[in-house]
Design an enzyme around this catalytic site. Structure first.
Site, PDB file in Angstrom:
ATOM      1  CG  ASP A 124       5.509   2.802   5.843  1.00 58.01           C
ATOM      2  OD1 ASP A 124       5.049   3.770   5.220  1.00 58.01           O
ATOM      3  OD2 ASP A 124       6.535   2.868   6.547  1.00 58.01           O
ATOM      4  CG  ASP A 129       6.697 -11.811  -2.907  1.00 57.58           C
ATOM      5  OD1 ASP A 129       5.627 -12.023  -2.310  1.00 57.58           O
ATOM      6  OD2 ASP A 129       7.510 -12.720  -3.158  1.00 57.58           O
ATOM      7  CE1 TYR A 136       8.384  -0.270   9.784  1.00 55.27           C
ATOM      8  CE2 TYR A 136       6.518   1.213   9.658  1.00 55.27           C
ATOM      9  CZ  TYR A 136       7.529   0.516   9.037  1.00 55.27           C
ATOM     10  OH  TYR A 136       7.688   0.597   7.685  1.00 55.27           O
ATOM     11  CE  LYS A 174       8.132 -13.430   1.162  1.00 58.78           C
ATOM     12  NZ  LYS A 174       8.039 -13.580  -0.305  1.00 58.78           N
ATOM     13  CG  ASP A 180       4.190   5.928   0.535  1.00 58.68           C
ATOM     14  OD1 ASP A 180       3.189   6.360   1.144  1.00 58.68           O
ATOM     15  OD2 ASP A 180       5.339   6.385   0.686  1.00 58.68           O
TER      16      ASP A 180
END
Ligand code: NAD
Length: 356
Positions: free
Chosen positions: A247, A223, A142, A191, A251
């Site tokens: 992020d 994942d 980001y 990852k 959620d």
């Protein structure tokens, strides 16, 4: 003790839920002999209307000179046509950057009384669920270099995921410290099978683990973590991860708990300084109607007492008061089910204040 709090009510339901939280904090102050001194400042749409800017310098200065920042929510339809860098939500990124808030803590706690709101099967979450997601907030993709270039396949755009060892180390320390105060189990999500930045992340987290021999550390690919969260969420205690993975995962974890009106959050800087706010937005659809659930905001104030002011007993008091109101069957519209007693924003504040 005296505490200085910069209060940022913001837009939409922000001022309503912050008003009830101030009542709760004042009640705690009265009970335990603390004085919370508030300075109300502008940010978001309210600041744009008053000053033309979403984050005036005066707001930044007052926040920096306070012990903690407490925010409602920003944004709304009135400002939706403004260009991206002029929108109210820009104030949040500005505050994170200016205040050095690199660690975002989002607890996903399933209240026993609200188990019906959980979208997962009862047997998966029986006995409750209590996860803390620690998300790196000021680095990664980001904030990395971004741009456009021509490629063999035509015009393209890119965003770079970059983490320094120091950035990973400081967020890992926050996560291990949290794990020590909770179930002593930490899952680091990355990852590393594909990304170089994730391999660095994994190496540094493993190094920091040496200072926390009591904490059980495991690593999980993003994942798999996304899948495990809905398959068996009870396996998690604290999760630490990068900005973009956090992020998404935070959620997902919070949706498992049912209502967005129940979810608090904290963003911490070095030392004890932090900014506290509910996870939800400004909910313009219900603003000014006494319908907003103030519990997420009130629970955020409990996080402020615990993490910035070191007042655990007082924080427990607020959390227990929220639980007792739910147990007594009171519900705002967002968590209403048949047979429960309907209440509004203000009545929720009244009941929590009385319970304290
Ligand atoms: P939202 O969280 O404001 O609302 C989503 C839905 O949840 C709405 O139906 C709303 O009525 C409901 N809801 C949210 N909080 C509630 C509460 N406390 N009690 C009961 N119901 C509640 O998200 P959105 O609709 O996507 O965004 C609205 C505005 O808020 C936008 O301008 C957005 O950019 C902004 N926003 C701000 C923040 C923030 O300030 N941290 C976060 C997210 C969105």
């Amino acid at each position: 003790m005296n505490y200085k709090i910069a209060l940022v009510p913001g837009d939409g339901i922000g001022p309503e839920v912050v008003e009830q939280t101030v009542r709760v904090l004042d009640k705690i102050g009265e009970k335990y002999n603390h004085k919370f001194n508030y300075t109300t400042v502008l940010a978001g749409g309210a600041a744009i209307d008053a000053t033309g800017e979403c984050l005036p310098q005066e707001t930044i200065d007052i926040c920096k000179n306070s012990d903690a920042v407490f925010l409602g929510a920003v944004g709304g339809w009135q400002w939706d046509t403004l260009p991206g860098d002029k929108r109210p939500e820009r104030a949040l990124l500005g505050l994170r950057k200016e205040l050095g808030l690199f660690a975002n803590l989002r607890p996903a706690l399933l209240f026993e009384e609200l188990a019906d709101a959980c979208p997962l099967k009862a047997e998966i979450v029986s006995g409750g669920m209590d996860i803390l997601v620690v998300r790196e907030l000021t680095g990664g993709i980001y904030f990395g270099e971004k741009g456009f270039k021509d490629t063999e396949l035509g015009p393209a755009a890119y965003d770079i995921e970059l983490y320094s060892e120091e950035e990973v180390k400081r967020i890992a320390i926050v996560a291990f410290d949290m794990a020590m105060k909770r179930g002593k189990k930490l899952t680091s999500v990355d990852k590393a099978n594909v990304l170089e930045s994730s391999r660095l992340w994994r190496r540094i987290v493993t190094e920091v683990a040496k200072d926390y021999p009591e904490v059980e550390l495991n690593h999980m690919y993003i994942d798999n973590a996304a899948m495990q969260l809905v398959r068996n969420p009870k396996q998690f205690d604290v999760i630490v991860t990068s900005n973009i993975f956090g992020d998404i995962l935070s959620d997902e974890a919070s949706m498992i708990t049912g209502s967005i009106g129940m979810l608090p959050s904290a963003s911490l800087a070095k030392g004890n300084f932090g900014m506290y706010e509910p996870v939800h937005g400004s909910a313009p659809d219900i603003a000014g109607q006494n319908k907003a659930n103030p519990m997420a905001t009130i629970l955020s104030s409990a996080m402020m007492l615990r993490y910035t002011f070191g007042l655990s007993k007082e924080a427990d008091d607020i959390e227990n008061a929220v639980k007792s109101v739910l147990k007594a069957g009171y519900r705002t519209p967002d968590i209403m089910v048949d047979g429960m007693k309907p209440i509004g924003t203000k009545e929720t504040g009244d009941l929590i204040v009385n319970a304290i």
